[in-house]
Each structure stands twice: as C-alpha cells, then as structure tokens.
Design a protein around this motif. Structure first.
Motif, short mmCIF file in Angstrom:
data_model
loop_
_atom_site.label_atom_id
_atom_site.label_comp_id
_atom_site.label_asym_id
_atom_site.label_seq_id
_atom_site.Cartn_x
_atom_site.Cartn_y
_atom_site.Cartn_z
N LEU A 29 -7.64 -28.11 -8.20
CA LEU A 29 -7.21 -27.82 -6.84
C LEU A 29 -8.44 -27.37 -6.04
O LEU A 29 -8.68 -26.18 -5.87
N PRO A 30 -9.24 -28.32 -5.54
CA PRO A 30 -10.54 -27.99 -4.92
C PRO A 30 -10.49 -26.98 -3.78
O PRO A 30 -11.41 -26.20 -3.61
N LEU A 31 -9.42 -26.95 -3.01
CA LEU A 31 -9.37 -26.07 -1.85
C LEU A 31 -8.59 -24.78 -2.08
O LEU A 31 -8.13 -24.16 -1.13
N PHE A 32 -8.41 -24.37 -3.36
CA PHE A 32 -7.66 -23.13 -3.58
C PHE A 32 -8.43 -21.96 -2.97
O PHE A 32 -9.65 -21.96 -2.90
N ASP A 33 -7.70 -20.98 -2.49
CA ASP A 33 -8.28 -19.84 -1.79
C ASP A 33 -8.82 -18.85 -2.81
O ASP A 33 -8.04 -18.11 -3.43
N LYS A 34 -10.13 -18.82 -2.96
CA LYS A 34 -10.76 -17.95 -3.97
C LYS A 34 -10.60 -16.47 -3.66
O LYS A 34 -10.73 -15.64 -4.54
N GLY A 35 -10.30 -16.15 -2.42
CA GLY A 35 -10.08 -14.76 -2.06
C GLY A 35 -8.68 -14.28 -2.37
O GLY A 35 -8.43 -13.09 -2.53
N MET A 36 -7.73 -15.19 -2.46
CA MET A 36 -6.33 -14.83 -2.68
C MET A 36 -5.86 -15.12 -4.11
O MET A 36 -4.91 -14.51 -4.58
#
Length: 149
Positions: free
Chosen positions: A97-104
């Motif tokens: 999932l390339p666009l997963f939110d790394k902050g969340m």
C-alpha cells in the motif's frame, strides 16, 4: 465477506460470528475452533469496519488483505523474513500500500494486519473482496457515465 470475522479486545486471534442474541455473541476461534459466548460489554469489532489510513483517504481492510494476497500469491506472509523493526514493517507495507499514512499507521498495527492476514489464509480464505460488492462497484461508474452522454 469479513463482516462475520471479529476482533475481540483482550483476546488473541480472530473469531467467526456464529450467532447473536440481545446481549451475547456466540463466536468460534479461527485458530482452535473453540466456541465461546461474548457479552455485548466487550469491545468487538468486525474486520469489515476496519480501514487503513492513506494519504488519499481510508482503504477498507479487505482491500489491504487482497493486495497482500496478490503480492504473496495467496500464501502466508513470512514475518520473520520481513523483520520486526519498524522500518522493515514500513518497507513491506509500502510495497503493498504505497500511499499509507506513515504518521497514522504504526508498526504494531502493520504487524497485526499481517498476522490477521496469515490467520485468515490458514483458515481457508482465498479472496477478501466480496464478488457481489465488486459487481456493485463496477455498476456504479457505468451509470455515472450514462448520465454524461
């Protein structure tokens, strides 16, 4: 497809919903097939209700599982090969999932998603996207295109 698969707070693994009453759920463990009654006071979540944060909105967990299944050719994920370090888990999940939110999305959540995926594959799941839902999704754009003519 995942609406009858439950995560129960404080209990390891996943459970299949067998029946419900006003205040009780009867569930069966996917790992050892033991049945138990769960009260309505316990925190119970259907996997269908869970989604993963991305930079472009939320993605249903079923779609994430399907992406993992395609990447792994329907086999279980080897967590030991990936590694348990945060950057290792993030790197693997970025491939899925390339666009997963790394902050969340945290590393422990990625590990849990992979563990759940492995449990479902071991329990005989071979697809995570409901075919009827997929057909409904395909119909909607067609009707939208008809209105443009």
């Amino acid at each position: 497809m995942l609406k009858d698969i439950l995560s129960i707070s404080g209990k390891p693994g996943l459970f299949k919903l067998l029946s419900t009453t006003k205040s009780t759920f009867v569930v069966e463990s996917l790992t050892d097939k033991r049945r138990m009654a769960i009260t309505a006071r316990e925190r119970v979540v259907s996997l269908k209700e869970i989604s993963v944060y991305t930079e472009k909105g939320d993605i249903p967990l079923a779609e994430v599982f399907e992406k993992i299944r395609l990447k792994e050719d329907g086999k279980e994920v080897n967590l030991k090969a990936i590694g348990s370090e945060k950057q290792d888990l993030f790197h693997y999940f970025e491939e899925v999932l390339p666009l997963f939110d790394k902050g969340m999305v945290h590393a422990n959540e990625i590990k849990k998603i992979i563990s759940w995926y492995n449990l479902l594959i071991a329990s005989g799941f071979d697809s995570f996207v409901d075919q009827e839902e997929e057909k409904e999704d395909e119909k909607q754009p067609e009707s939208a295109n008809e209105g443009e003519n």
